[in-house]
Design a protein around this motif. Structure first.
Motif, PDB file in Angstrom:
ATOM      1  N   HIS A   1       0.815  -1.214   0.000  1.00  9.50           N
ATOM      2  CA  HIS A   1       0.000   0.000   0.000  1.00  9.50           C
ATOM      3  C   HIS A   1       0.854   1.272   0.000  1.00  9.50           C
ATOM      4  CE1 HIS A   1      -3.034  -2.997   1.006  1.00  9.50           C
ATOM      5  NE2 HIS A   1      -3.875  -2.143   0.458  1.00  9.50           N
ATOM      6  N   GLY A   2       2.134   1.129  -0.321  1.00  9.70           N
ATOM      7  CA  GLY A   2       2.981   2.301  -0.550  1.00  9.70           C
ATOM      8  C   GLY A   2       3.809   2.779   0.627  1.00  9.70           C
ATOM      9  N   TRP A   3       3.731   2.122   1.766  1.00 10.36           N
ATOM     10  CA  TRP A   3       4.521   2.538   2.927  1.00 10.36           C
ATOM     11  C   TRP A   3       5.979   2.148   2.729  1.00 10.36           C
ATOM     12  CZ3 TRP A   3       2.345   5.022   7.231  1.00 10.36           C
ATOM     13  CH2 TRP A   3       0.952   5.116   7.235  1.00 10.36           C
ATOM     14  N   GLN A   4       6.865   3.031   3.181  1.00  7.80           N
ATOM     15  CA  GLN A   4       8.304   2.803   3.069  1.00  7.80           C
ATOM     16  C   GLN A   4       8.974   3.128   4.400  1.00  7.80           C
ATOM     17  OE1 GLN A   4       9.573   5.294  -0.164  1.00  7.80           O
ATOM     18  NE2 GLN A   4       8.557   4.034  -1.690  1.00  7.80           N
ATOM     19  N   PRO A   5      10.167   2.577   4.636  1.00  9.01           N
ATOM     20  CA  PRO A   5      10.879   2.941   5.872  1.00  9.01           C
ATOM     21  C   PRO A   5      11.000   4.457   5.987  1.00  9.01           C
ATOM     22  CG  PRO A   5      11.964   1.111   4.790  1.00  9.01           C
ATOM     23  CD  PRO A   5      10.905   1.607   3.829  1.00  9.01           C
ATOM     24  N   ASP A   6      10.757   4.975   7.175  1.00 13.60           N
ATOM     25  CA  ASP A   6      10.808   6.414   7.414  1.00 13.60           C
ATOM     26  C   ASP A   6      12.258   6.845   7.607  1.00 13.60           C
ATOM     27  OD1 ASP A   6      10.622   9.054   8.304  1.00 13.60           O
ATOM     28  OD2 ASP A   6       8.829   8.659   9.491  1.00 13.60           O
ATOM     29  N   PRO A   7      12.808   7.615   6.655  1.00  8.47           N
ATOM     30  CA  PRO A   7      14.218   8.021   6.760  1.00  8.47           C
ATOM     31  C   PRO A   7      14.482   9.018   7.890  1.00  8.47           C
ATOM     32  CG  PRO A   7      13.173   9.155   4.931  1.00  8.47           C
ATOM     33  CD  PRO A   7      12.156   8.169   5.465  1.00  8.47           C
ATOM     34  N   ASP A   8      13.410   9.618   8.421  1.00  5.69           N
ATOM     35  CA  ASP A   8      13.577  10.611   9.480  1.00  5.69           C
ATOM     36  C   ASP A   8      13.567  10.009  10.881  1.00  5.69           C
ATOM     37  OD1 ASP A   8      13.662  12.611   7.539  1.00  5.69           O
ATOM     38  OD2 ASP A   8      11.481  12.870   7.585  1.00  5.69           O
ATOM     39  N   VAL A   9      13.347   8.698  10.971  1.00  6.30           N
ATOM     40  CA  VAL A   9      13.260   8.054  12.283  1.00  6.30           C
ATOM     41  C   VAL A   9      14.393   7.047  12.422  1.00  6.30           C
ATOM     42  CG1 VAL A   9      11.862   6.608  13.796  1.00  6.30           C
ATOM     43  CG2 VAL A   9      10.752   8.338  12.365  1.00  6.30           C
ATOM     44  N   SER A  10      15.242   7.295  13.397  1.00  3.08           N
ATOM     45  CA  SER A  10      16.325   6.351  13.700  1.00  3.08           C
ATOM     46  C   SER A  10      15.774   5.301  14.652  1.00  3.08           C
ATOM     47  CB  SER A  10      17.503   7.065  14.356  1.00  3.08           C
ATOM     48  OG  SER A  10      18.035   8.008  13.459  1.00  3.08           O
ATOM     49  N   ARG A  11      16.048   4.066  14.331  1.00  3.57           N
ATOM     50  CA  ARG A  11      15.559   2.967  15.153  1.00  3.57           C
ATOM     51  C   ARG A  11      16.467   2.781  16.350  1.00  3.57           C
ATOM     52  NH1 ARG A  11      14.547  -3.143  13.038  1.00  3.57           N
ATOM     53  NH2 ARG A  11      13.791  -3.950  15.001  1.00  3.57           N
ATOM     54  N   ALA A  12      15.863   2.781  17.528  1.00  6.36           N
ATOM     55  CA  ALA A  12      16.633   2.544  18.750  1.00  6.36           C
ATOM     56  C   ALA A  12      17.118   1.102  18.766  1.00  6.36           C
ATOM     57  CB  ALA A  12      15.765   2.821  19.972  1.00  6.36           C
ATOM     58  N   PRO A  13      18.314   0.856  19.280  1.00  2.52           N
ATOM     59  CA  PRO A  13      18.861  -0.507  19.280  1.00  2.52           C
ATOM     60  C   PRO A  13      17.970  -1.535  19.966  1.00  2.52           C
ATOM     61  CG  PRO A  13      20.515   1.075  19.986  1.00  2.52           C
ATOM     62  CD  PRO A  13      19.226   1.822  19.865  1.00  2.52           C
ATOM     63  N   ASP A  14      17.219  -1.113  20.975  1.00  3.58           N
ATOM     64  CA  ASP A  14      16.377  -2.057  21.712  1.00  3.58           C
ATOM     65  C   ASP A  14      14.923  -2.060  21.234  1.00  3.58           C
ATOM     66  OD1 ASP A  14      15.841   0.499  22.613  1.00  3.58           O
ATOM     67  OD2 ASP A  14      15.633  -0.086  24.700  1.00  3.58           O
ATOM     68  N   SER A  15      14.642  -1.386  20.121  1.00  2.88           N
ATOM     69  CA  SER A  15      13.275  -1.311  19.616  1.00  2.88           C
ATOM     70  C   SER A  15      12.915  -2.553  18.813  1.00  2.88           C
ATOM     71  CB  SER A  15      13.099  -0.077  18.725  1.00  2.88           C
ATOM     72  OG  SER A  15      11.806  -0.081  18.150  1.00  2.88           O
TER      73      SER A  15
END
Length: 124
Positions: free
Chosen positions: A96-110
């Motif tokens: 449905h067109g969703w892509q990884p958000d380049p503005d959000v850094s993933r926390a190591p424990d997320s």
């Protein structure tokens, strides 16, 4: 049929600070989608379909109703977080067109992945 949640639905869901849409099939709620502004960004907080009703277009109809509501409200982008091990949901969102958000850094424990959807005008 997709409809706006009733007060009874909102009580059952426990949220009254956003919008909730319900997919009704044969007089029963078959799925729900909820969204609200979080930190200034439109966020899809829930999209759930009864597993007994998967692969019948209910999730797609709920998603389309959310996007239509966002367009009417002038929203240009939306975000969500999906559980990293929920590959079925990740495929659904990608389709449905969703892509990884380049503005959000993933926390190591997320255990969640942030996704973003560009919401263009109707017809895009």
């Amino acid at each position: 049929m997709i409809r706006i949640a009733t007060p009874a639905d909102l009580d059952a869901i426990g949220r009254a600070d956003g919008s909730v849409l319900c997919a009704e099939q044969d007089g029963t709620v078959a799925g729900v989608a909820a969204f609200r502004a979080v930190g200034g960004a439109m966020t899809l907080t829930q999209l759930h379909v009864d597993p007994d009703r998967w692969s019948r277009g209910i999730g797609g109809a709920l998603h389309a109703a959310c996007v239509a509501a966002w367009r009417r409200a002038g929203v240009t982008a939306a975000r969500l977080e999906v559980y990293e091990h929920n590959e079925r949901a990740q495929r659904f969102y990608a389709e449905h067109g969703w892509q990884p958000d380049p503005d959000v850094s993933r926390a190591p424990d997320s255990a969640h992945i942030a996704l973003r959807l560009a919401v263009g005008p109707s017809g895009e």
